[in-house]
Design a protein around this motif. Structure first.
Motif, short mmCIF file in Angstrom:
data_model
loop_
_atom_site.label_atom_id
_atom_site.label_comp_id
_atom_site.label_asym_id
_atom_site.label_seq_id
_atom_site.Cartn_x
_atom_site.Cartn_y
_atom_site.Cartn_z
N TRP A 47 -7.37 -8.89 38.32
CA TRP A 47 -8.52 -8.44 39.10
C TRP A 47 -9.81 -8.50 38.31
CZ3 TRP A 47 -8.29 -8.86 43.95
CH2 TRP A 47 -7.08 -8.70 44.61
N VAL A 48 -9.74 -8.33 37.01
CA VAL A 48 -10.93 -8.50 36.17
C VAL A 48 -11.40 -9.96 36.24
CG1 VAL A 48 -11.75 -8.53 33.78
CG2 VAL A 48 -10.46 -6.58 34.63
N LEU A 49 -10.45 -10.90 36.23
CA LEU A 49 -10.79 -12.32 36.35
C LEU A 49 -11.41 -12.61 37.71
CD1 LEU A 49 -10.72 -15.19 35.18
CD2 LEU A 49 -8.41 -15.39 36.09
N VAL A 50 -10.86 -12.02 38.77
CA VAL A 50 -11.41 -12.24 40.12
C VAL A 50 -12.83 -11.72 40.20
CG1 VAL A 50 -11.19 -11.57 42.54
CG2 VAL A 50 -9.17 -12.27 41.27
N VAL A 51 -13.04 -10.48 39.75
CA VAL A 51 -14.37 -9.87 39.85
C VAL A 51 -15.38 -10.60 38.97
CG1 VAL A 51 -15.67 -7.76 39.35
CG2 VAL A 51 -13.49 -7.62 40.56
N ALA A 52 -14.99 -10.95 37.75
CA ALA A 52 -15.90 -11.66 36.86
C ALA A 52 -16.25 -13.05 37.40
CB ALA A 52 -15.29 -11.78 35.46
N SER A 53 -15.28 -13.72 38.00
CA SER A 53 -15.55 -15.04 38.58
C SER A 53 -16.50 -14.94 39.76
CB SER A 53 -14.24 -15.70 39.01
OG SER A 53 -13.40 -15.90 37.91
N LEU A 54 -16.27 -13.96 40.61
CA LEU A 54 -17.17 -13.79 41.76
C LEU A 54 -18.57 -13.39 41.31
CD1 LEU A 54 -14.80 -12.05 44.33
CD2 LEU A 54 -15.61 -14.42 44.33
N ALA A 55 -18.67 -12.56 40.29
CA ALA A 55 -19.98 -12.17 39.77
C ALA A 55 -20.69 -13.37 39.14
CB ALA A 55 -19.83 -11.06 38.74
N ALA A 56 -19.94 -14.23 38.44
CA ALA A 56 -20.54 -15.42 37.84
C ALA A 56 -21.02 -16.38 38.92
CB ALA A 56 -19.54 -16.12 36.91
N ALA A 79 -26.55 -23.42 36.91
CA ALA A 79 -25.44 -24.30 37.28
C ALA A 79 -24.25 -24.11 36.34
CB ALA A 79 -25.91 -25.75 37.28
N ALA A 80 -24.52 -23.88 35.06
CA ALA A 80 -23.43 -23.65 34.10
C ALA A 80 -22.70 -22.34 34.42
CB ALA A 80 -23.97 -23.63 32.68
N VAL A 81 -23.45 -21.30 34.74
CA VAL A 81 -22.84 -20.01 35.10
C VAL A 81 -22.05 -20.15 36.40
CG1 VAL A 81 -23.33 -17.62 35.74
CG2 VAL A 81 -24.54 -18.67 33.84
N ALA A 84 -16.71 -20.91 39.17
CA ALA A 84 -15.82 -21.77 39.95
C ALA A 84 -14.52 -22.05 39.19
CB ALA A 84 -16.53 -23.08 40.29
N ILE A 85 -14.61 -22.24 37.89
CA ILE A 85 -13.40 -22.43 37.08
C ILE A 85 -12.55 -21.16 37.10
CG2 ILE A 85 -12.57 -22.74 34.71
CD1 ILE A 85 -14.89 -24.70 34.31
N GLY A 86 -13.19 -19.99 37.06
CA GLY A 86 -12.44 -18.73 37.13
C GLY A 86 -11.71 -18.58 38.45
N LEU A 114 -8.71 -20.73 38.37
CA LEU A 114 -7.64 -20.08 37.58
C LEU A 114 -6.96 -18.98 38.39
CD1 LEU A 114 -9.21 -19.81 34.03
CD2 LEU A 114 -7.27 -21.19 34.73
N VAL A 115 -7.72 -18.23 39.16
CA VAL A 115 -7.13 -17.18 40.00
C VAL A 115 -6.17 -17.80 41.00
CG1 VAL A 115 -7.69 -15.55 41.86
CG2 VAL A 115 -8.96 -15.50 39.73
N LEU A 116 -6.58 -18.90 41.63
CA LEU A 116 -5.70 -19.57 42.59
C LEU A 116 -4.45 -20.14 41.91
CD1 LEU A 116 -8.36 -21.36 44.79
CD2 LEU A 116 -7.02 -19.32 45.36
N ALA A 117 -4.61 -20.70 40.71
CA ALA A 117 -3.47 -21.23 39.98
C ALA A 117 -2.50 -20.12 39.57
CB ALA A 117 -3.94 -22.00 38.75
N LEU A 118 -3.04 -18.99 39.12
CA LEU A 118 -2.17 -17.85 38.77
C LEU A 118 -1.44 -17.31 39.99
CD1 LEU A 118 -4.34 -15.81 36.25
CD2 LEU A 118 -2.15 -16.90 35.82
#
Length: 163
Positions: free
Chosen positions: A14-23, A63-65, A70-72, A75-79
């Motif tokens: 969930w930390v990965l999900v939240v951090a990815s959405l925030a990014a 764009a980098a952020v 998007a990579i996060g 990763l969430v979908l792959a996990l």
């Protein structure tokens, strides 16, 4: 009982999900803000070079952020897919009947080995640590050889290889 926690209850997931959405949200805000600023500056005939080119840099950073977010999410979908496809072994749990007086361990029917007293071993020779040796006593041969090993040696000058 499951041996591993489910992915839904995993805090790092969930930390990965939240951090990815925030990014993604932060990167999108930076990109849109930078593009809007560039449009305003490019339509202004009095704009300076610094105002025009700084907006491009902010768009690249945004764009980098956005890409990191998007990579996060990828990763969430792959996990999630890996956790769905991974089979968890079933674990059998034995329930305890606290009202029963029966022992759960099977008792052995073989006769127990007869008791044999231990044989006495030879006594150990241990030195007394409290006994002090006077400094005038001669050293044992091994200690004397070790002490002579570090002594400096005098060069007599008869070494034929130094000529």
């Amino acid at each position: 009982m499951k041996t591993r926690p489910r992915l839904v209850t995993s805090i790092p997931f969930w930390v990965l999900v939240v951090a990815s959405l925030a990014a993604i949200a932060g990167g999108l805000a930076i990109v849109l803000n930078g593009i809007d600023a560039m449009e305003q500056v490019l339509n202004d005939p009095n704009a300076t070079v610094v105002q025009v080119y700084v907006g491009q840099s902010w768009v690249v950073v945004g764009a980098a952020v956005l890409g990191a977010g998007a990579i996060g999410i990828a990763l969430v979908l792959a996990l999630g897919a890996a956790a769905t496809l991974t089979r968890r072994p079933d674990v059998a749990i034995e329930t305890i009947d606290w009202n029963s007086d029966d022992e759960t361990a099977a008792e052995s029917t073989a006769p127990a080995a007869p008791f044999a007293p231990a044989t006495t071993a030879a006594p150990l020779a241990v030195e007394d640590a409290d006994v002090e040796t006077p400094s005038t006593a001669t050293a044992p041969p091994a200690a004397a050889a070790a002490a002579r090993h570090d002594e400096p040696t005098l060069d007599t000058g008869d070494d034929a290889t130094r000529r």
